[in-house]
Design a protein around this motif. Structure first.
Motif, PDB file in Angstrom:
ATOM      1  N   GLN A   1       1.138  -1.199  -0.174  1.00 55.30           N
ATOM      2  CA  GLN A   1      -0.003   0.031  -0.054  1.00 55.30           C
ATOM      3  C   GLN A   1       0.496   1.271   0.440  1.00 55.30           C
ATOM      4  OE1 GLN A   1      -3.033  -0.086   3.005  1.00 55.30           O
ATOM      5  NE2 GLN A   1      -3.788   2.554   2.322  1.00 55.30           N
ATOM      6  N   GLU A   2       1.854   1.037   0.785  1.00 52.52           N
ATOM      7  CA  GLU A   2       2.350   2.415   0.483  1.00 52.52           C
ATOM      8  C   GLU A   2       3.318   3.012  -0.450  1.00 52.52           C
ATOM      9  OE1 GLU A   2       6.153   2.122   3.526  1.00 52.52           O
ATOM     10  OE2 GLU A   2       5.135   1.812   4.741  1.00 52.52           O
ATOM     11  N   ALA A   3       3.650   1.488  -1.235  1.00 52.09           N
ATOM     12  CA  ALA A   3       4.478   1.734  -2.762  1.00 52.09           C
ATOM     13  C   ALA A   3       2.923   2.111  -3.209  1.00 52.09           C
ATOM     14  CB  ALA A   3       4.614   0.283  -3.515  1.00 52.09           C
ATOM     15  N   ALA A   4       2.091   2.035  -3.660  1.00 51.75           N
ATOM     16  CA  ALA A   4       1.185   2.219  -4.157  1.00 51.75           C
ATOM     17  C   ALA A   4       0.667   4.245  -3.762  1.00 51.75           C
ATOM     18  CB  ALA A   4      -0.320   1.838  -3.803  1.00 51.75           C
ATOM     19  N   GLU A   5       1.336   4.660  -2.775  1.00 52.16           N
ATOM     20  CA  GLU A   5       0.698   5.929  -2.105  1.00 52.16           C
ATOM     21  C   GLU A   5       1.797   6.456  -2.476  1.00 52.16           C
ATOM     22  OE1 GLU A   5       0.778   5.819   1.552  1.00 52.16           O
ATOM     23  OE2 GLU A   5      -1.375   4.744   2.254  1.00 52.16           O
ATOM     24  N   ARG A   6       3.137   6.078  -3.103  1.00 46.89           N
ATOM     25  CA  ARG A   6       4.295   7.063  -3.262  1.00 46.89           C
ATOM     26  C   ARG A   6       4.431   7.029  -4.664  1.00 46.89           C
ATOM     27  NH1 ARG A   6       7.774   3.644   0.302  1.00 46.89           N
ATOM     28  NH2 ARG A   6       7.419   1.775  -1.875  1.00 46.89           N
ATOM     29  N   ARG A   7       3.490   5.653  -5.219  1.00 50.07           N
ATOM     30  CA  ARG A   7       3.039   5.717  -6.586  1.00 50.07           C
ATOM     31  C   ARG A   7       2.197   7.289  -6.937  1.00 50.07           C
ATOM     32  NH1 ARG A   7       5.130   5.651 -11.346  1.00 50.07           N
ATOM     33  NH2 ARG A   7       3.991   5.146 -13.162  1.00 50.07           N
ATOM     34  N   VAL A   8       1.003   7.081  -6.212  1.00 51.17           N
ATOM     35  CA  VAL A   8       0.136   7.972  -6.482  1.00 51.17           C
ATOM     36  C   VAL A   8       0.516   9.359  -6.309  1.00 51.17           C
ATOM     37  CG1 VAL A   8      -1.789   9.068  -5.483  1.00 51.17           C
ATOM     38  CG2 VAL A   8      -2.169   6.887  -5.383  1.00 51.17           C
ATOM     39  N   VAL A   9       1.430   9.743  -5.293  1.00 51.45           N
ATOM     40  CA  VAL A   9       1.533  11.047  -5.303  1.00 51.45           C
ATOM     41  C   VAL A   9       2.626  11.416  -5.686  1.00 51.45           C
ATOM     42  CG1 VAL A   9       4.160  12.058  -3.633  1.00 51.45           C
ATOM     43  CG2 VAL A   9       2.089  10.760  -2.664  1.00 51.45           C
ATOM     44  N   GLU A  10       4.115  10.635  -6.733  1.00 49.75           N
ATOM     45  CA  GLU A  10       4.979  10.731  -7.676  1.00 49.75           C
ATOM     46  C   GLU A  10       4.292  10.887  -9.554  1.00 49.75           C
ATOM     47  OE1 GLU A  10       6.375   7.175  -8.495  1.00 49.75           O
ATOM     48  OE2 GLU A  10       8.066   6.711  -6.487  1.00 49.75           O
ATOM     49  N   MET A  11       2.787  10.497  -9.187  1.00 51.10           N
ATOM     50  CA  MET A  11       1.734  10.684 -10.215  1.00 51.10           C
ATOM     51  C   MET A  11       0.929  11.694 -10.534  1.00 51.10           C
ATOM     52  SD  MET A  11       1.969   7.945 -12.187  1.00 51.10           S
ATOM     53  CE  MET A  11       1.394   8.321 -13.461  1.00 51.10           C
ATOM     54  N   HIS A  12       0.740  12.109  -9.391  1.00 62.34           N
ATOM     55  CA  HIS A  12       0.898  13.955  -9.014  1.00 62.34           C
ATOM     56  C   HIS A  12       1.764  14.902  -9.184  1.00 62.34           C
ATOM     57  CE1 HIS A  12      -3.980  13.121  -7.429  1.00 62.34           C
ATOM     58  NE2 HIS A  12      -2.850  12.128  -6.789  1.00 62.34           N
ATOM     59  N   ALA A  13       2.877  14.730  -8.855  1.00 62.34           N
ATOM     60  CA  ALA A  13       3.648  15.816  -9.149  1.00 62.34           C
ATOM     61  C   ALA A  13       3.962  15.999 -10.524  1.00 62.34           C
ATOM     62  CB  ALA A  13       5.214  15.536  -8.092  1.00 62.34           C
ATOM     63  N   LEU A  14       4.321  14.193 -11.313  1.00 57.66           N
ATOM     64  CA  LEU A  14       4.559  14.547 -12.392  1.00 57.66           C
ATOM     65  C   LEU A  14       2.790  15.269 -13.199  1.00 57.66           C
ATOM     66  CD1 LEU A  14       6.156  13.293 -15.163  1.00 57.66           C
ATOM     67  CD2 LEU A  14       4.722  11.471 -14.896  1.00 57.66           C
ATOM     68  N   LEU A  15       1.768  15.184 -12.806  1.00 53.82           N
ATOM     69  CA  LEU A  15       0.794  15.750 -13.652  1.00 53.82           C
ATOM     70  C   LEU A  15       0.809  17.895 -13.063  1.00 53.82           C
ATOM     71  CD1 LEU A  15      -1.853  16.283 -14.672  1.00 53.82           C
ATOM     72  CD2 LEU A  15      -3.131  16.171 -12.026  1.00 53.82           C
ATOM     73  N   GLU A  16       1.991  17.958 -12.018  1.00 55.16           N
ATOM     74  CA  GLU A  16       1.604  19.308 -11.312  1.00 55.16           C
ATOM     75  C   GLU A  16       2.813  19.610 -12.562  1.00 55.16           C
ATOM     76  OE1 GLU A  16       2.189  19.625  -7.488  1.00 55.16           O
ATOM     77  OE2 GLU A  16       1.111  18.837  -7.365  1.00 55.16           O
ATOM     78  N   GLN A  17       3.600  18.821 -12.657  1.00 58.45           N
ATOM     79  CA  GLN A  17       5.042  19.316 -13.460  1.00 58.45           C
ATOM     80  C   GLN A  17       4.491  19.921 -15.124  1.00 58.45           C
ATOM     81  OE1 GLN A  17       8.225  16.457 -13.419  1.00 58.45           O
ATOM     82  NE2 GLN A  17       8.693  17.231 -10.999  1.00 58.45           N
ATOM     83  N   THR A  18       3.554  18.109 -15.005  1.00 57.18           N
ATOM     84  CA  THR A  18       3.270  18.818 -17.054  1.00 57.18           C
ATOM     85  C   THR A  18       2.648  19.344 -16.730  1.00 57.18           C
ATOM     86  OG1 THR A  18       3.279  16.463 -16.963  1.00 57.18           O
ATOM     87  CG2 THR A  18       2.037  17.870 -18.612  1.00 57.18           C
ATOM     88  N   GLN A  19       1.735  20.081 -16.169  1.00 62.16           N
ATOM     89  CA  GLN A  19       0.468  20.965 -15.420  1.00 62.16           C
ATOM     90  C   GLN A  19       1.662  22.583 -16.233  1.00 62.16           C
ATOM     91  OE1 GLN A  19      -1.641  20.231 -13.195  1.00 62.16           O
ATOM     92  NE2 GLN A  19      -4.076  19.710 -13.938  1.00 62.16           N
ATOM     93  N   LEU A  20       2.511  22.081 -15.170  1.00 63.08           N
ATOM     94  CA  LEU A  20       3.108  23.904 -15.299  1.00 63.08           C
ATOM     95  C   LEU A  20       4.238  23.902 -16.493  1.00 63.08           C
ATOM     96  CD1 LEU A  20       4.302  26.277 -13.681  1.00 63.08           C
ATOM     97  CD2 LEU A  20       6.651  24.357 -12.912  1.00 63.08           C
ATOM     98  N   ARG A  21       4.643  22.834 -17.442  1.00 64.60           N
ATOM     99  CA  ARG A  21       5.277  23.034 -18.300  1.00 64.60           C
ATOM    100  C   ARG A  21       4.177  23.353 -19.510  1.00 64.60           C
ATOM    101  NH1 ARG A  21       6.544  17.183 -19.014  1.00 64.60           N
ATOM    102  NH2 ARG A  21       8.292  17.075 -17.081  1.00 64.60           N
ATOM    103  N   ALA A  22       2.640  22.973 -19.372  1.00 64.94           N
ATOM    104  CA  ALA A  22       1.936  23.248 -20.324  1.00 64.94           C
ATOM    105  C   ALA A  22       1.483  24.567 -20.412  1.00 64.94           C
ATOM    106  CB  ALA A  22       0.757  22.665 -20.005  1.00 64.94           C
ATOM    107  N   ARG A  23       1.720  25.247 -18.812  1.00 63.83           N
ATOM    108  CA  ARG A  23       1.036  26.308 -19.209  1.00 63.83           C
ATOM    109  C   ARG A  23       2.426  26.907 -19.257  1.00 63.83           C
ATOM    110  NH1 ARG A  23      -1.133  24.412 -13.716  1.00 63.83           N
ATOM    111  NH2 ARG A  23       0.444  25.084 -12.561  1.00 63.83           N
ATOM    112  N   ARG A  24       4.027  27.203 -19.241  1.00 67.33           N
ATOM    113  CA  ARG A  24       4.359  27.729 -19.527  1.00 67.33           C
ATOM    114  C   ARG A  24       4.677  27.870 -21.290  1.00 67.33           C
ATOM    115  NH1 ARG A  24       9.433  24.486 -16.537  1.00 67.33           N
ATOM    116  NH2 ARG A  24       9.226  25.210 -14.884  1.00 67.33           N
ATOM    117  N   VAL A  25       4.580  26.637 -21.855  1.00 73.19           N
ATOM    118  CA  VAL A  25       4.176  26.435 -23.676  1.00 73.19           C
ATOM    119  C   VAL A  25       3.208  27.478 -23.664  1.00 73.19           C
ATOM    120  CG1 VAL A  25       3.446  25.012 -25.487  1.00 73.19           C
ATOM    121  CG2 VAL A  25       5.265  24.419 -23.727  1.00 73.19           C
ATOM    122  N   GLU A  26       1.877  27.203 -23.537  1.00 76.68           N
ATOM    123  CA  GLU A  26       0.667  28.325 -23.759  1.00 76.68           C
ATOM    124  C   GLU A  26       1.175  29.939 -23.410  1.00 76.68           C
ATOM    125  OE1 GLU A  26      -2.358  27.693 -20.542  1.00 76.68           O
ATOM    126  OE2 GLU A  26      -2.654  25.303 -22.004  1.00 76.68           O
TER     127      GLU A  26
END
Length: 122
Positions: A1-26
């Motif tokens: 379960q900890e691995a799954a939670e870490r994975r969710v946290v990593e996915m959220h971080a990746l999502l935030e990075q992607t959104q940040l990059r998208a805002r920069r591109v925009e």
């Protein structure tokens, strides 16, 4: 379960990075659009200035030589009159040709209908 939670946290971080990059591109795209608009407006203004200078120069040339300007205008009027006459003649020829073709088609259709057994009394 900890691995799954870490994975969710990593996915959220990746999502935030992607959104940040998208805002920069925009933002970069919006900046480029604004720059392109400014550049286009500047080019239009420069072209308008050149056009106005050309108009002014042409006007000055016409004023400097009225006789030549009058001759040029008269020549343009004559050329236009000749083009109009030619166009009218061509249009008349086209109408005449179309009329002949329509009459021929009518004659042919009557000739074909006259040759049918019903019209020949058979």
């Amino acid at each position: 379960q900890e691995a799954a939670e870490r994975r969710v946290v990593e996915m959220h971080a990746l999502l935030e990075q992607t959104q940040l990059r998208a805002r920069r591109v925009e933002d970069e795209a919006a900046t480029r659009v604004v720059e392109a608009q400014r550049s286009a407006e500047l080019k239009v203004a420069e072209a308008e200035e050149r056009r106005q200078q050309d108009v002014d120069t042409a006007w000055q040339r016409c004023q400097a030589s009225d006789a030549r300007a009058i001759d040029t205008i008269a020549q343009a009027v004559e050329e236009t009159r000749q083009r109009v006459e030619l166009t009218q003649a061509q249009a008349g020829e086209r109408v005449e040709l179309a009329t002949r073709r329509a009459l021929e088609a009518l004659r042919e259709s009557r000739g074909i209908s006259d040759a049918t057994p019903a019209s020949s009394g058979i």
